[in-house]
Design an enzyme around this catalytic site. Structure first.
Site, PDB file in Angstrom:
ATOM      1  N   LYS A 117     -71.442  49.171 -64.132  1.00  0.00           N
ATOM      2  CA  LYS A 117     -71.515  49.921 -62.836  1.00  0.00           C
ATOM      3  C   LYS A 117     -70.727  51.209 -63.414  1.00  0.00           C
ATOM      4  O   LYS A 117     -69.857  51.355 -64.167  1.00  0.00           O
ATOM      5  CB  LYS A 117     -70.773  49.576 -61.926  1.00  0.00           C
ATOM      6  CG  LYS A 117     -70.336  50.496 -60.636  1.00  0.00           C
ATOM      7  CD  LYS A 117     -69.401  50.134 -59.448  1.00  0.00           C
ATOM      8  CE  LYS A 117     -69.120  51.251 -58.633  1.00  0.00           C
ATOM      9  NZ  LYS A 117     -68.181  50.782 -57.293  1.00  0.00           N
TER      10      LYS A 117
ATOM     11  N   ASP B  69     -65.967  58.484 -57.372  1.00  0.00           N
ATOM     12  CA  ASP B  69     -66.653  57.735 -55.867  1.00  0.00           C
ATOM     13  C   ASP B  69     -65.715  58.407 -54.982  1.00  0.00           C
ATOM     14  O   ASP B  69     -64.670  57.976 -54.737  1.00  0.00           O
ATOM     15  CB  ASP B  69     -66.457  56.324 -56.221  1.00  0.00           C
ATOM     16  CG  ASP B  69     -66.952  55.405 -54.896  1.00  0.00           C
ATOM     17  OD1 ASP B  69     -67.426  56.024 -53.984  1.00  0.00           O
ATOM     18  OD2 ASP B  69     -66.342  54.181 -54.861  1.00  0.00           O
TER      19      ASP B  69
ATOM     20  N   LYS C 134     -63.652  58.650 -48.523  1.00  0.00           N
ATOM     21  CA  LYS C 134     -62.561  57.854 -48.773  1.00  0.00           C
ATOM     22  C   LYS C 134     -61.268  58.899 -48.314  1.00  0.00           C
ATOM     23  O   LYS C 134     -61.499  60.038 -48.499  1.00  0.00           O
ATOM     24  CB  LYS C 134     -62.298  57.584 -50.358  1.00  0.00           C
ATOM     25  CG  LYS C 134     -63.078  56.394 -50.805  1.00  0.00           C
ATOM     26  CD  LYS C 134     -63.115  56.140 -52.244  1.00  0.00           C
ATOM     27  CE  LYS C 134     -63.958  55.143 -52.823  1.00  0.00           C
ATOM     28  NZ  LYS C 134     -63.694  53.697 -52.164  1.00  0.00           N
TER      29      LYS C 134
ATOM     30  N   ASP D  29     -64.124  54.379 -61.798  1.00  0.00           N
ATOM     31  CA  ASP D  29     -65.224  53.585 -61.113  1.00  0.00           C
ATOM     32  C   ASP D  29     -66.544  53.317 -62.084  1.00  0.00           C
ATOM     33  O   ASP D  29     -67.589  52.892 -61.821  1.00  0.00           O
ATOM     34  CB  ASP D  29     -65.591  54.338 -59.752  1.00  0.00           C
ATOM     35  CG  ASP D  29     -66.125  53.188 -58.639  1.00  0.00           C
ATOM     36  OD1 ASP D  29     -66.000  51.985 -58.879  1.00  0.00           O
ATOM     37  OD2 ASP D  29     -66.701  53.646 -57.864  1.00  0.00           O
TER      38      ASP D  29
ATOM     39  N   ASP E  97     -70.056  54.200 -49.102  1.00  0.00           N
ATOM     40  CA  ASP E  97     -69.084  53.898 -49.998  1.00  0.00           C
ATOM     41  C   ASP E  97     -69.146  52.640 -50.572  1.00  0.00           C
ATOM     42  O   ASP E  97     -68.561  52.055 -51.515  1.00  0.00           O
ATOM     43  CB  ASP E  97     -67.418  53.890 -49.460  1.00  0.00           C
ATOM     44  CG  ASP E  97     -66.304  54.011 -50.299  1.00  0.00           C
ATOM     45  OD1 ASP E  97     -66.619  54.334 -51.348  1.00  0.00           O
ATOM     46  OD2 ASP E  97     -65.241  53.887 -50.075  1.00  0.00           O
TER      47      ASP E  97
ATOM     48  N   GLU F  28     -71.576  51.934 -52.775  1.00  0.00           N
ATOM     49  CA  GLU F  28     -72.634  52.599 -53.425  1.00  0.00           C
ATOM     50  C   GLU F  28     -72.871  51.569 -54.926  1.00  0.00           C
ATOM     51  O   GLU F  28     -74.007  51.668 -55.289  1.00  0.00           O
ATOM     52  CB  GLU F  28     -72.190  53.774 -53.810  1.00  0.00           C
ATOM     53  CG  GLU F  28     -71.062  54.192 -55.011  1.00  0.00           C
ATOM     54  CD  GLU F  28     -70.053  53.612 -54.950  1.00  0.00           C
ATOM     55  OE1 GLU F  28     -69.492  53.119 -53.696  1.00  0.00           O
ATOM     56  OE2 GLU F  28     -69.201  53.385 -55.814  1.00  0.00           O
TER      57      GLU F  28
ATOM     58  N   ARG G  14     -72.893  48.532 -55.271  1.00  0.00           N
ATOM     59  CA  ARG G  14     -74.307  47.527 -55.192  1.00  0.00           C
ATOM     60  C   ARG G  14     -75.599  48.092 -55.069  1.00  0.00           C
ATOM     61  O   ARG G  14     -76.665  47.536 -55.540  1.00  0.00           O
ATOM     62  CB  ARG G  14     -73.908  46.682 -54.013  1.00  0.00           C
ATOM     63  CG  ARG G  14     -74.016  47.417 -52.608  1.00  0.00           C
ATOM     64  CD  ARG G  14     -73.147  46.623 -51.470  1.00  0.00           C
ATOM     65  NE  ARG G  14     -71.616  46.802 -51.775  1.00  0.00           N
ATOM     66  CZ  ARG G  14     -70.778  46.130 -50.786  1.00  0.00           C
ATOM     67  NH1 ARG G  14     -71.127  45.304 -49.773  1.00  0.00           N
ATOM     68  NH2 ARG G  14     -69.487  46.231 -50.734  1.00  0.00           N
TER      69      ARG G  14
HETATM   70  N1  BES Z   1     -65.576  51.587 -56.170  1.00  0.00           N
HETATM   71  C1  BES Z   1     -64.999  51.210 -54.983  1.00  0.00           C
HETATM   72  C2  BES Z   1     -64.224  49.697 -55.062  1.00  0.00           C
HETATM   73  C3  BES Z   1     -62.631  50.045 -55.471  1.00  0.00           C
HETATM   74  C4  BES Z   1     -61.812  50.606 -54.544  1.00  0.00           C
HETATM   75  C5  BES Z   1     -62.353  49.565 -56.373  1.00  0.00           C
HETATM   76  C6  BES Z   1     -60.510  50.772 -54.819  1.00  0.00           C
HETATM   77  C7  BES Z   1     -60.833  49.572 -56.717  1.00  0.00           C
HETATM   78  C8  BES Z   1     -60.231  50.298 -56.002  1.00  0.00           C
HETATM   79  C9  BES Z   1     -66.333  50.843 -54.024  1.00  0.00           C
HETATM   80  O1  BES Z   1     -67.431  51.493 -54.435  1.00  0.00           O
HETATM   81  C10 BES Z   1     -66.031  50.780 -52.686  1.00  0.00           C
HETATM   82  O2  BES Z   1     -65.591  51.794 -52.138  1.00  0.00           O
HETATM   83  N2  BES Z   1     -65.901  49.736 -52.053  1.00  0.00           N
HETATM   84  C11 BES Z   1     -65.705  49.754 -50.664  1.00  0.00           C
HETATM   85  C12 BES Z   1     -66.738  48.677 -50.013  1.00  0.00           C
HETATM   86  C13 BES Z   1     -66.752  48.801 -48.494  1.00  0.00           C
HETATM   87  C14 BES Z   1     -67.245  49.976 -48.095  1.00  0.00           C
HETATM   88  C15 BES Z   1     -67.509  47.452 -48.102  1.00  0.00           C
HETATM   89  C16 BES Z   1     -64.056  49.116 -50.434  1.00  0.00           C
HETATM   90  O3  BES Z   1     -64.075  48.244 -51.372  1.00  0.00           O
HETATM   91  O4  BES Z   1     -63.510  49.540 -49.653  1.00  0.00           O
HETATM   92 ZN    ZN Z   2     -67.334  52.513 -56.191  1.00  0.00          ZN
HETATM   93 MN    MN Z   3     -67.460  53.341 -52.833  1.00  0.00          MN
END
Ligand code: BES
Ligand code: ZN
Ligand code: MN
Length: 503
Positions: free
Chosen positions: A268, A273, A280, A291, A350, A352, A354
């Protein structure tokens, strides 16, 4: 740094610094005893006087030890002999490396290789010592205008082994340690770079630079126009709000038999992000520059693989994009068509990672992979589930999952499997598309993300490493870790050994 392995007695080494262990309480290790016998019990006297208890974390630097051939002796506390496990040995190695860097010695002979660690052989200890030494030297100060350059005169480390029979294995362990450490350092550098520098375009340039350094690597970069033609609608939806063009970076390493199916690593590469329209919260958002650490680990692993000349076919795929809000950005509710033909309702912009990964996975089908492993800072929920020590691991083929768990254990870069049961899948049902990109609640978020990806892995053996908790450290020691380069490199070393056994 230069490394060598050498057999022979510690007391005979003409070295700038002899590094020896002391157990708790005040007990010399065998190598330290050998020196003690030559210097008339000088070390034993110091310990009895109470200058070093031998606790982990302690050290003592000695000069002009009577009758010794070396300029200095660095004694390292190792704790109780019977308690030395993987974790303790890593701590001892890290502490010895830090203490050694603080001396003025230009070279050193380390005898911590003699400590016995449950279930680990000499080669493991050598590799860990090399990795620890490189880790202790790592600095990321390229963007500081005044570098507080610590004096690091150390140029050469010699690792002591018991006899000549251990030399060949030891040298191999050094080569592996050096290659892994260089891959880790590359992954750390890319992760630590700020998001205004480390863009998708920059990642593509670094991949090309890597291929110039290692001729066994070939790079191809698919631009947005190429991706439009291909039909990677999910990947492209993520980049819509960004001024930075997305890329799909492909690295080919083909040093195995022409007919051998490739191992494919997908990283990835979200270079920043923000969450997009599902923005966020501001606190800690700077950390979303990390990220792209999955992408960085793919580059680091391919670097290690190239340096070790592994006789394998490996392909690295890096979908790279920046997730920004904006007038062209995806909205919650948008439906996009993935490269697989499956449609996805984007309920949360968010989620993204996947979306870019699923198209890279479908793209991987054309290369008839032996296995596909994706590496992604995918979910905050993975940190809630497992904390920050293991990577989250999922897969659709138990032998592949097992191979990754084993590689993580061997490299001390561990992964822990989470369930990917069919029961979870219905959480991704959508009223308007083939699936939603998130479930309707926050339950099992790391699992739900893996469920989403699994729908694009029907045609190959696949595993997914969620490195959200392991790719970087937060807080005062904020910085990329370079993980899981050690696990992935070990996995490839194991595949090379397996191929050799079969032939
Ligand atoms: N890059 C983030 C995941 C992440 C968040 C990694 C904090 C490390 C620390 C990912 O893109 C994301 O935002 N995931 C969301 C998914 C949710 C919207 C289902 C998350 O984890 O909040
Ligand atoms: Zn992300
Ligand atoms: Mn995200």
């Amino acid at each position: 740094m230069e490394y060598a392995v050498k057999s022979g007695n510690p007391e005979k080494q003409r070295t700038a610094c002899l590094v020896l262990g002391v157990y708790q309480s005040r007990r010399l290790t065998p190598a330290a005893e050998q020196l003690d016998a030559v210097c008339g019990g000088y070390l034993g006297v110091l310990l009895r006087r109470g200058d070093l208890e031998g606790k982990p974390g302690q050290s003592l630097l000695l000069f002009d030890v009577p009758e010794a051939q070396c300029e200095r002796v660095l004694l390292i506390g190792c704790g109780r002999e019977r308690e030395i496990d993987d974790r303790r040995f890593r701590k001892i190695a890290a502490h010895a490396a830090a203490a050694l860097n603080d001396t003025g010695a230009t070279e050193a002979s380390i005898y911590l290789t003699e400590l016995s660690v449950k279930g680990r052989d000499l080669d493991w200890k050598i590799r860990q010592l090399v990795e620890a030494a490189e880790d202790a030297r790592y600095r990321f100060d390229q963007l500081k205008s005044k570098k507080d350059v610590p004096r690091q005169p150390l140029r050469k480390i010699i690792l002591g082994v018991p006899g000549r029979r251990e030399l060949a294995g030891g040298e191999r362990a050094v080569r592996e340690g050096v290659a892994i450490a260089a891959g880790v350092a590359l992954a750390k550098d890319l992760g630590n770079l700020p998001p205004n520098v480390c863009t998708p375009t920059y990642l593509a340039e670094r991949a090309q630079a890597l291929a110039r350094e290692f001729p066994a690597l070939r790079v191809e970069v698919l631009e947005e126009a190429d991706l439009e033609r291909l039909g990677t609608g999910a990947l492209l939806s993520v980049t819509r709000g960004s001024a930075q063009p997305a890329k799909l970076i492909r690295l080919d390493y083909r040093q195995g038999p022409a007919t051998a199916r490739p191992q494919i690593l997908i990283g990835k590469g979200v270079t920043f992000d923000t969450g997009g329209i599902s923005l966020k919260p501001g606190e800690g958002m700077d950390e979303m520059k990390f990220d792209m650490c999955g992408a960085a680990s793919v580059l680091g692993t391919l670097r290690a693989c190239s340096e070790l000349n592994l006789p394998l076919n490996v392909i690295g795929l890096i979908p790279a994009a920046e997730n920004m809000p904006g007038g062209r950005a995806s909205r919650p509710g948008d439906i996009v068509t993935s490269l697989s033909g499956q449609t996805v309702e984007i309920l949360n912009t968010d989620a993204e990672g996947r979306l870019i990964l699923c198209d890279a996975m479908t793209y991987a089908e054309r290369d008839q992979p032996a296995a596909v492993i994706d590496i992604a800072t995918l979910t905050g929920a993975c940190i809630i589930a497992l904390g920050r020590h293991p990577h989250g691991l999922f897969g659709n083929h138990p032998p592949l999952v097992h191979a990754l768990v084993a590689a993580g254990h061997a490299a001390y870069d561990r992964a822990w499997e989470l369930p990917l049961w069919e029961d979870y899948q219905e959480g991704l049902d959508s009223n308007f598309a083939d699936m939603a990109n998130v479930a309707g609640n926050r339950d099992g978020g790391a699992i739900m993300a893996a469920c989403f990806l699994s729908r694009f892995a029907k045609k190959f053996h696949w595993a997914h490493l969620d490195i959200a908790g392991t790719a970087w450290k937060t807080g005062k020691a904020k910085g990329a870790t370079g993980r899981p380069v050690p696990l992935l490199t070990q996995y490839l070393l194991d595949r090379a050994a397996e191929a050799k056994d079969k032939s």
